[in-house]
Design a protein around this motif. Structure first.
Motif, PDB file in Angstrom:
ATOM      1  N   THR A   1       7.855   2.066  -3.793  1.00 39.90           N
ATOM      2  CA  THR A   1       7.781   2.569  -2.423  1.00 39.90           C
ATOM      3  C   THR A   1       6.387   2.346  -1.845  1.00 39.90           C
ATOM      4  OG1 THR A   1       9.500   4.224  -2.760  1.00 39.90           O
ATOM      5  CG2 THR A   1       7.911   4.640  -0.998  1.00 39.90           C
ATOM      6  N   ALA A   2       6.319   1.663  -0.718  1.00 41.57           N
ATOM      7  CA  ALA A   2       5.037   1.314  -0.104  1.00 41.57           C
ATOM      8  C   ALA A   2       5.297   0.582   1.210  1.00 41.57           C
ATOM      9  CB  ALA A   2       4.217   0.420  -1.033  1.00 41.57           C
ATOM     10  N   VAL A   3       4.230   0.389   1.954  1.00 36.54           N
ATOM     11  CA  VAL A   3       4.272  -0.549   3.070  1.00 36.54           C
ATOM     12  C   VAL A   3       3.896  -1.919   2.519  1.00 36.54           C
ATOM     13  CG1 VAL A   3       3.342  -1.186   5.318  1.00 36.54           C
ATOM     14  CG2 VAL A   3       3.668   1.232   4.741  1.00 36.54           C
ATOM     15  N   TYR A   4       4.728  -2.901   2.788  1.00 32.29           N
ATOM     16  CA  TYR A   4       4.514  -4.254   2.283  1.00 32.29           C
ATOM     17  C   TYR A   4       3.986  -5.144   3.409  1.00 32.29           C
ATOM     18  CZ  TYR A   4       6.707  -3.182  -2.152  1.00 32.29           C
ATOM     19  OH  TYR A   4       6.987  -2.658  -3.399  1.00 32.29           O
ATOM     20  N   TYR A   5       2.947  -5.889   3.085  1.00 38.69           N
ATOM     21  CA  TYR A   5       2.305  -6.765   4.045  1.00 38.69           C
ATOM     22  C   TYR A   5       2.353  -8.214   3.561  1.00 38.69           C
ATOM     23  CZ  TYR A   5       0.070  -2.412   5.610  1.00 38.69           C
ATOM     24  OH  TYR A   5      -0.177  -1.133   6.053  1.00 38.69           O
TER      25      TYR A   5
ATOM     26  N   GLN B   1       0.849  -1.182   0.000  1.00 40.02           N
ATOM     27  CA  GLN B   1       0.000   0.000   0.000  1.00 40.02           C
ATOM     28  C   GLN B   1       0.881   1.227   0.000  1.00 40.02           C
ATOM     29  OE1 GLN B   1      -2.956   0.232   3.127  1.00 40.02           O
ATOM     30  NE2 GLN B   1      -4.194   1.629   1.910  1.00 40.02           N
ATOM     31  N   ALA B   2       0.768   2.000  -1.039  1.00 41.52           N
ATOM     32  CA  ALA B   2       1.501   3.261  -1.148  1.00 41.52           C
ATOM     33  C   ALA B   2       0.639   4.385  -0.573  1.00 41.52           C
ATOM     34  CB  ALA B   2       1.842   3.532  -2.606  1.00 41.52           C
ATOM     35  N   PRO B   3       1.255   5.486  -0.162  1.00 40.49           N
ATOM     36  CA  PRO B   3       0.495   6.609   0.401  1.00 40.49           C
ATOM     37  C   PRO B   3      -0.587   7.091  -0.556  1.00 40.49           C
ATOM     38  CG  PRO B   3       2.830   6.912   0.782  1.00 40.49           C
ATOM     39  CD  PRO B   3       2.715   5.735  -0.128  1.00 40.49           C
ATOM     40  N   GLY B   4      -1.793   7.199  -0.040  1.00 40.59           N
ATOM     41  CA  GLY B   4      -2.892   7.705  -0.839  1.00 40.59           C
ATOM     42  C   GLY B   4      -3.478   6.703  -1.821  1.00 40.59           C
ATOM     43  N   LYS B   5      -3.006   5.465  -1.767  1.00 34.37           N
ATOM     44  CA  LYS B   5      -3.499   4.442  -2.686  1.00 34.37           C
ATOM     45  C   LYS B   5      -4.074   3.260  -1.917  1.00 34.37           C
ATOM     46  CE  LYS B   5      -0.357   5.516  -6.503  1.00 34.37           C
ATOM     47  NZ  LYS B   5       0.608   4.940  -7.489  1.00 34.37           N
ATOM     48  N   GLU B   6      -4.849   2.462  -2.623  1.00 36.62           N
ATOM     49  CA  GLU B   6      -5.411   1.264  -2.012  1.00 36.62           C
ATOM     50  C   GLU B   6      -4.355   0.151  -1.959  1.00 36.62           C
ATOM     51  OE1 GLU B   6     -10.111   1.794  -3.279  1.00 36.62           O
ATOM     52  OE2 GLU B   6      -8.947   0.110  -4.047  1.00 36.62           O
ATOM     53  N   ARG B   7      -4.579  -0.769  -1.043  1.00 33.31           N
ATOM     54  CA  ARG B   7      -3.697  -1.927  -0.965  1.00 33.31           C
ATOM     55  C   ARG B   7      -3.827  -2.747  -2.246  1.00 33.31           C
ATOM     56  NH1 ARG B   7      -3.992  -5.496   4.404  1.00 33.31           N
ATOM     57  NH2 ARG B   7      -3.543  -3.415   5.219  1.00 33.31           N
ATOM     58  N   GLU B   8      -2.698  -3.227  -2.747  1.00 31.53           N
ATOM     59  CA  GLU B   8      -2.729  -3.996  -3.987  1.00 31.53           C
ATOM     60  C   GLU B   8      -1.934  -5.288  -3.864  1.00 31.53           C
ATOM     61  OE1 GLU B   8      -1.030  -1.706  -7.192  1.00 31.53           O
ATOM     62  OE2 GLU B   8       0.865  -1.373  -6.145  1.00 31.53           O
TER      63      GLU B   8
END
Length: 120
Positions: free
Chosen positions: A91-95, A39-46
């Motif tokens: 660049t994102a938070v990775y889950y 999930q990148a800032p301002g975007k939905e989780r993908e």
């Protein structure tokens, strides 16, 4: 209770590599499909990638195919995401997530996420 803990995120320059890990506890890891999302800032989780119970079948989002590799070690209850040729748009938070049904459509368990930042 299933717990997932990601590690390995950080800051890297474009073109560099990172290896994310996901440690799973509280379950029979080999019975779960496993996936990585971001999930990148301002975007939905993908969706990024997923791997079946045995580790023999993997699927990737088009935007990471050829650059990222998902793997798992059922003996160590660990999943990994090797990320090469990183781009600033990665660049994102990775889950990491686990699907108890094994089909890759029911991700009921999630980690807390790890930040990946790619500088240009």
């Amino acid at each position: 209770q299933v717990q997932l803990v990601e590690s390995g995120g950080g800051l890297v320059q474009a073109g560099g590599s990172l290896r994310l890990s996901c440690a799973v506890s509280g379950s029979t890891f080999s019975s779960y499909a496993m996936g990585w999302f971001r999930q990148a800032p301002g975007k939905e989780r993908e969706f990024v990638a997923q791997i079946n119970r045995s580790g023999g079948v993997a699927n990737y989002a088009a935007f990471v195919k050829g650059r990222f590799t998902i793997s798992r070690d059922n003996a160590k209850n660990t999943g990994n995401l090797q990320m090469n040729s990183l781009k600033p748009e990665d660049t994102a938070v990775y889950y990491c997530a686990a699907d108890p049904l094994g089909g890759g459509r029911n991700y009921d368990y999630w980690g807390q996420g790890t930040q990946v930042t790619v500088s240009s």
